[in-house]
Scaffold this motif. Structure first.
Motif, PDB file in Angstrom:
ATOM      1  N   SER A 387       0.839  -1.194   0.000  1.00 54.52           N
ATOM      2  CA  SER A 387       0.000   0.000   0.000  1.00 54.52           C
ATOM      3  C   SER A 387       0.872   1.241   0.000  1.00 54.52           C
ATOM      4  O   SER A 387       2.025   1.233   0.450  1.00 54.52           O
ATOM      5  CB  SER A 387      -0.931   0.020   1.224  1.00 54.52           C
ATOM      6  OG  SER A 387      -0.179   0.125   2.417  1.00 54.52           O
ATOM      7  N   LEU A 388       0.291   2.317  -0.509  1.00 49.28           N
ATOM      8  CA  LEU A 388       0.926   3.647  -0.488  1.00 49.28           C
ATOM      9  C   LEU A 388      -0.075   4.613   0.118  1.00 49.28           C
ATOM     10  O   LEU A 388      -1.184   4.779  -0.408  1.00 49.28           O
ATOM     11  CB  LEU A 388       1.304   4.087  -1.906  1.00 49.28           C
ATOM     12  CG  LEU A 388       2.406   3.287  -2.616  1.00 49.28           C
ATOM     13  CD1 LEU A 388       2.510   3.720  -4.070  1.00 49.28           C
ATOM     14  CD2 LEU A 388       3.754   3.490  -1.908  1.00 49.28           C
ATOM     15  N   ALA A 389       0.305   5.250   1.230  1.00 51.54           N
ATOM     16  CA  ALA A 389      -0.578   6.191   1.905  1.00 51.54           C
ATOM     17  C   ALA A 389      -0.028   7.598   1.770  1.00 51.54           C
ATOM     18  O   ALA A 389       1.191   7.826   1.891  1.00 51.54           O
ATOM     19  CB  ALA A 389      -0.737   5.812   3.379  1.00 51.54           C
ATOM     20  N   VAL A 390      -0.917   8.559   1.499  1.00 57.60           N
ATOM     21  CA  VAL A 390      -0.553   9.980   1.422  1.00 57.60           C
ATOM     22  C   VAL A 390      -1.376  10.708   2.480  1.00 57.60           C
ATOM     23  O   VAL A 390      -2.611  10.704   2.436  1.00 57.60           O
ATOM     24  CB  VAL A 390      -0.835  10.550   0.025  1.00 57.60           C
ATOM     25  CG1 VAL A 390      -0.515  12.046  -0.003  1.00 57.60           C
ATOM     26  CG2 VAL A 390      -0.028   9.801  -1.031  1.00 57.60           C
ATOM     27  N   ILE A 391      -0.684  11.334   3.450  1.00 54.73           N
ATOM     28  CA  ILE A 391      -1.328  11.974   4.599  1.00 54.73           C
ATOM     29  C   ILE A 391      -0.993  13.466   4.574  1.00 54.73           C
ATOM     30  O   ILE A 391       0.186  13.848   4.413  1.00 54.73           O
ATOM     31  CB  ILE A 391      -0.846  11.355   5.925  1.00 54.73           C
ATOM     32  CG1 ILE A 391      -1.020   9.821   5.877  1.00 54.73           C
ATOM     33  CG2 ILE A 391      -1.605  11.936   7.110  1.00 54.73           C
ATOM     34  CD1 ILE A 391      -0.372   9.097   7.030  1.00 54.73           C
ATOM     35  N   ASP A 392      -2.003  14.320   4.713  1.00 50.21           N
ATOM     36  CA  ASP A 392      -1.764  15.770   4.736  1.00 50.21           C
ATOM     37  C   ASP A 392      -2.231  16.339   6.071  1.00 50.21           C
ATOM     38  O   ASP A 392      -2.750  15.628   6.938  1.00 50.21           O
ATOM     39  CB  ASP A 392      -2.460  16.454   3.556  1.00 50.21           C
ATOM     40  CG  ASP A 392      -3.968  16.274   3.564  1.00 50.21           C
ATOM     41  OD1 ASP A 392      -4.582  16.408   4.657  1.00 50.21           O
ATOM     42  OD2 ASP A 392      -4.561  16.000   2.501  1.00 50.21           O
ATOM     43  N   PRO A 444      -5.638  10.407  12.535  1.00 51.15           N
ATOM     44  CA  PRO A 444      -5.758  10.989  13.886  1.00 51.15           C
ATOM     45  C   PRO A 444      -4.784  12.152  14.089  1.00 51.15           C
ATOM     46  O   PRO A 444      -3.578  12.013  13.886  1.00 51.15           O
ATOM     47  CB  PRO A 444      -5.426   9.821  14.806  1.00 51.15           C
ATOM     48  CG  PRO A 444      -5.715   8.596  13.994  1.00 51.15           C
ATOM     49  CD  PRO A 444      -5.357   8.958  12.587  1.00 51.15           C
ATOM     50  N   GLY A 445      -5.321  13.299  14.462  1.00 55.12           N
ATOM     51  CA  GLY A 445      -4.489  14.476  14.717  1.00 55.12           C
ATOM     52  C   GLY A 445      -3.989  15.160  13.468  1.00 55.12           C
ATOM     53  O   GLY A 445      -3.229  16.143  13.565  1.00 55.12           O
ATOM     54  N   ARG A 446      -4.391  14.690  12.302  1.00 56.11           N
ATOM     55  CA  ARG A 446      -3.919  15.303  11.060  1.00 56.11           C
ATOM     56  C   ARG A 446      -5.115  15.522  10.128  1.00 56.11           C
ATOM     57  O   ARG A 446      -6.249  15.647  10.578  1.00 56.11           O
ATOM     58  CB  ARG A 446      -2.838  14.440  10.410  1.00 56.11           C
ATOM     59  CG  ARG A 446      -1.628  14.174  11.335  1.00 56.11           C
ATOM     60  CD  ARG A 446      -0.469  13.557  10.591  1.00 56.11           C
ATOM     61  NE  ARG A 446       0.039  14.462   9.568  1.00 56.11           N
ATOM     62  CZ  ARG A 446       1.062  14.150   8.757  1.00 56.11           C
ATOM     63  NH1 ARG A 446       1.633  12.951   8.848  1.00 56.11           N
ATOM     64  NH2 ARG A 446       1.481  15.019   7.855  1.00 56.11           N
ATOM     65  N   GLY A 447      -4.836  15.540   8.828  1.00 56.13           N
ATOM     66  CA  GLY A 447      -5.904  15.778   7.860  1.00 56.13           C
ATOM     67  C   GLY A 447      -6.358  14.504   7.177  1.00 56.13           C
ATOM     68  O   GLY A 447      -6.563  13.475   7.823  1.00 56.13           O
ATOM     69  N   ALA A 448      -6.489  14.577   5.862  1.00 60.31           N
ATOM     70  CA  ALA A 448      -6.979  13.431   5.089  1.00 60.31           C
ATOM     71  C   ALA A 448      -5.851  12.440   4.837  1.00 60.31           C
ATOM     72  O   ALA A 448      -4.679  12.806   4.763  1.00 60.31           O
ATOM     73  CB  ALA A 448      -7.563  13.912   3.764  1.00 60.31           C
ATOM     74  N   VAL A 449      -6.235  11.177   4.704  1.00 60.06           N
ATOM     75  CA  VAL A 449      -5.292  10.130   4.324  1.00 60.06           C
ATOM     76  C   VAL A 449      -5.897   9.345   3.160  1.00 60.06           C
ATOM     77  O   VAL A 449      -7.014   8.858   3.238  1.00 60.06           O
ATOM     78  CB  VAL A 449      -4.951   9.207   5.514  1.00 60.06           C
ATOM     79  CG1 VAL A 449      -6.208   8.647   6.159  1.00 60.06           C
ATOM     80  CG2 VAL A 449      -4.041   8.079   5.058  1.00 60.06           C
ATOM     81  N   PHE A 450      -5.139   9.290   2.069  1.00 59.00           N
ATOM     82  CA  PHE A 450      -5.522   8.513   0.889  1.00 59.00           C
ATOM     83  C   PHE A 450      -4.601   7.293   0.829  1.00 59.00           C
ATOM     84  O   PHE A 450      -3.379   7.441   0.778  1.00 59.00           O
ATOM     85  CB  PHE A 450      -5.367   9.339  -0.392  1.00 59.00           C
ATOM     86  CG  PHE A 450      -6.394  10.432  -0.549  1.00 59.00           C
ATOM     87  CD1 PHE A 450      -7.457  10.292  -1.423  1.00 59.00           C
ATOM     88  CD2 PHE A 450      -6.292  11.613   0.182  1.00 59.00           C
ATOM     89  CE1 PHE A 450      -8.395  11.307  -1.565  1.00 59.00           C
ATOM     90  CE2 PHE A 450      -7.225  12.627   0.045  1.00 59.00           C
ATOM     91  CZ  PHE A 450      -8.281  12.479  -0.829  1.00 59.00           C
ATOM     92  N   ILE A 451      -5.207   6.093   0.829  1.00 63.90           N
ATOM     93  CA  ILE A 451      -4.418   4.855   0.831  1.00 63.90           C
ATOM     94  C   ILE A 451      -4.678   4.115  -0.468  1.00 63.90           C
ATOM     95  O   ILE A 451      -5.797   3.686  -0.738  1.00 63.90           O
ATOM     96  CB  ILE A 451      -4.771   3.956   2.040  1.00 63.90           C
ATOM     97  CG1 ILE A 451      -4.612   4.724   3.349  1.00 63.90           C
ATOM     98  CG2 ILE A 451      -3.903   2.705   2.041  1.00 63.90           C
ATOM     99  CD1 ILE A 451      -5.026   3.918   4.563  1.00 63.90           C
ATOM    100  N   LEU A 452      -3.634   3.996  -1.283  1.00 62.63           N
ATOM    101  CA  LEU A 452      -3.696   3.218  -2.516  1.00 62.63           C
ATOM    102  C   LEU A 452      -3.296   1.781  -2.176  1.00 62.63           C
ATOM    103  O   LEU A 452      -2.133   1.521  -1.852  1.00 62.63           O
ATOM    104  CB  LEU A 452      -2.762   3.808  -3.576  1.00 62.63           C
ATOM    105  CG  LEU A 452      -2.913   3.297  -5.011  1.00 62.63           C
ATOM    106  CD1 LEU A 452      -2.349   4.318  -5.996  1.00 62.63           C
ATOM    107  CD2 LEU A 452      -2.190   1.965  -5.213  1.00 62.63           C
ATOM    108  N   LYS A 453      -4.265   0.873  -2.207  1.00 69.42           N
ATOM    109  CA  LYS A 453      -4.020  -0.523  -1.837  1.00 69.42           C
ATOM    110  C   LYS A 453      -3.978  -1.392  -3.087  1.00 69.42           C
ATOM    111  O   LYS A 453      -4.863  -1.309  -3.943  1.00 69.42           O
ATOM    112  CB  LYS A 453      -5.101  -1.038  -0.892  1.00 69.42           C
ATOM    113  CG  LYS A 453      -5.047  -0.423   0.490  1.00 69.42           C
ATOM    114  CD  LYS A 453      -6.049  -1.098   1.423  1.00 69.42           C
ATOM    115  CE  LYS A 453      -5.916  -0.560   2.843  1.00 69.42           C
ATOM    116  NZ  LYS A 453      -6.856  -1.250   3.776  1.00 69.42           N
TER     117      LYS A 453
END
Length: 463
Positions: A387-392, A444-453
């Motif tokens: 997986s690849l996760a992008v967290i902002d 948690p404690g941040r913004g959006a997270v997009f997870i490419l699975k």
């Protein structure tokens, strides 16, 4: 008649079914003839056995035994004529207990068969008689005869064959026209039955030919169809539904693309027409850059729609993430933001196209950079589970918009940032081609997270 034979030739479904049905009919007819033949032979033997027993009883009834115990056969004229024929097809013998011939119209000196030990063995066959061929007969004891006497009555083996040949010849002579008409009738009925059975398919094919781009909403009827055809028609209707849906999306995509291009082109044209000094050229260049970005995204989306993975094609997710982080870092720093690469540091191999996976991840990072404030960071996390996760650090994605933001030309916050709303659509399409998907949630404690699975199956090289 020409049409009938034409219906039997060729490779059409009607011709093949007709030939098979006719083959089954012919095989059934031959089987019926065989059964009738067996029944005929069985009944013939039964009737012959009864006839022989009746003949023996009749001759015994016309036999007189004198005082010395010697038999004298006194047959009526009609019966005597049958047993005195020159071809000797019918013979009888009167035997004593020792098997000696006491009386016979043909002066036969030896019995046709040994005297049977029991009544179960009274019939005999294939008994060779010199010069007379084979005989089939019966041995019957005289009732109340003392000493014991026996009557042997036999028919020549040629007789049943002649009888059978006569029956067959007469049957064919009188019934050949009926058999010919029956065969033609069965064949014609078979062709008609097959054609009528396949009539629904012909009607469906005519209806299917009438479905085109302008009538994709039409469907083939699924009611009152043979059960064998219903699954096929249902599959065709399902395919038409998918084609209609895809065609509608393409039309909407074309309309939206034309709209997205028309607006900046109109603005650019107006600015060029009202250009008064070279100081306005940088603004025109920015507008051309927006158009170029839109065209590039349209081309990338078209490439993603036509993407097909080659057999054995592999990609390393860590290498993909490392390359995207290095590529996007200068643009992030220019906006006062940063990019962090976390997670697995070892290669994470999957079956996929590295360039398109990088394109999908880059679009996710661009989206995150557009929504994260200055002074914050966008994290790219490589998971061991492919997986690849992008967290902002932005405001996150409302649950109601979680599915809508992946639609083409849809922006989460219109006007908040530049873009045509194609980046997330491209990323989702790439993930789908690889057998995976993209999930959206809030870190948690941040913004959006997009997870490419991606699928967790091992790459082909490791199998």
């Amino acid at each position: 008649m020409t049409g009938f034979f034409r219906s039997l030739s060729g490779s059409s479904l009607t011709a093949r079914l007709t030939r098979r049905v006719l083959f089954i009919v012919a095989a059934s007819f031959l089987l019926l003839l065989a059964i009738l033949k067996i029944q005929y032979l069985t009944q013939r033997d039964t009737l012959r056995d009864r006839d022989l027993a009746a003949q023996a009883a009749d001759i015994i009834a016309h036999t007189v035994i004198d005082a010395d115990g010697f038999p004298r056969v006194d047959l009526p004229a009609s019966l005597a004529a049958a047993y005195s024929r020159p071809d000797r097809q019918y013979v009888y013998l009167v035997l004593d207990a020792g098997g000696r011939v006491l009386a016979s119209p043909h002066e036969i000196e030896a019995p046709l068969a040994p005297i049977p030990a029991s009544a179960d063995d009274r019939y005999f066959s294939h008994s060779a008689v010199t010069g007379r061929g084979l005989y089939y007969g019966i041995t019957v004891p005289f009732p109340n005869a003392d000493p014991r006497l026996y009557m042997q009555v036999a028919q020549g083996s040629v007789h049943p064959d002649v009888l059978a040949d006569s029956i067959v010849a007469e049957f064919l002579e009188q019934s050949w026209a009926f058999l010919l008409a029956l065969g033609i009738g069965i064949s014609a009925i078979t062709v008609w039955t097959v054609r009528q059975s396949l009539a629904p398919m012909r009607r469906l094919s005519v209806m299917a030919r009438g479905i085109g781009p302008a009538s994709l909403d039409r469907r083939l009827p699924e009611d009152n169809l043979p059960s064998e055809i219903t699954p096929l028609v249902h599959a065709v209707n399902t395919s038409l539904q998918r084609i209609e849906s895809g065609y509608r999306r393409e039309r909407e995509f074309t309309a939206n693309a034309a709209h997205e291009l028309r607006t900046p082109l109109a603005v650019l044209k107006a600015n060029i027409e009202t250009l008064s000094s070279l100081d306005e050229v940088p603004q025109l260049i920015d507008e051309l850059g927006d158009i170029e970005r839109l065209v590039t995204q349209l081309l990338r989306l078209a490439q993603a729609d036509n993407l097909e993975l080659r057999p054995g094609e592999e990609a390393d997710l860590h290498a993909v993430a490392f390359g995207v982080a290095g590529q996007m870092a200068p643009a992030a720093l220019a906006e006062g933001k940063s990019i962090a690469l976390t997670g697995e540091e070892e290669p994470v191999r999957v079956r996929g196209n590295a360039d398109f996976l990088a394109l999908a991840l880059r679009n996710l990072v661009e989206n995150a950079l557009a929504h994260t404030p200055r002074g914050s960071s966008v994290e790219i996390r490589v998971g061991k589970d492919a997986s690849l996760a992008v967290i902002d650090d932005g405001s996150g994605v409302p649950p109601a918009d979680a599915a809508r933001i992946f639609q083409r030309f849809v922006r989460g916050k219109p006007g908040a940032y530049k873009g045509a709303g194609l980046g997330l659509s491209i990323a989702q399409r790439v993930a789908a081609v690889h057998g995976g998907g993209i999930e959206v949630s809030r870190a948690p404690g941040r913004g959006a997270v997009f997870i490419l699975k991606l699928p967790g199956n091992p790459p082909l090289s490791s199998l």
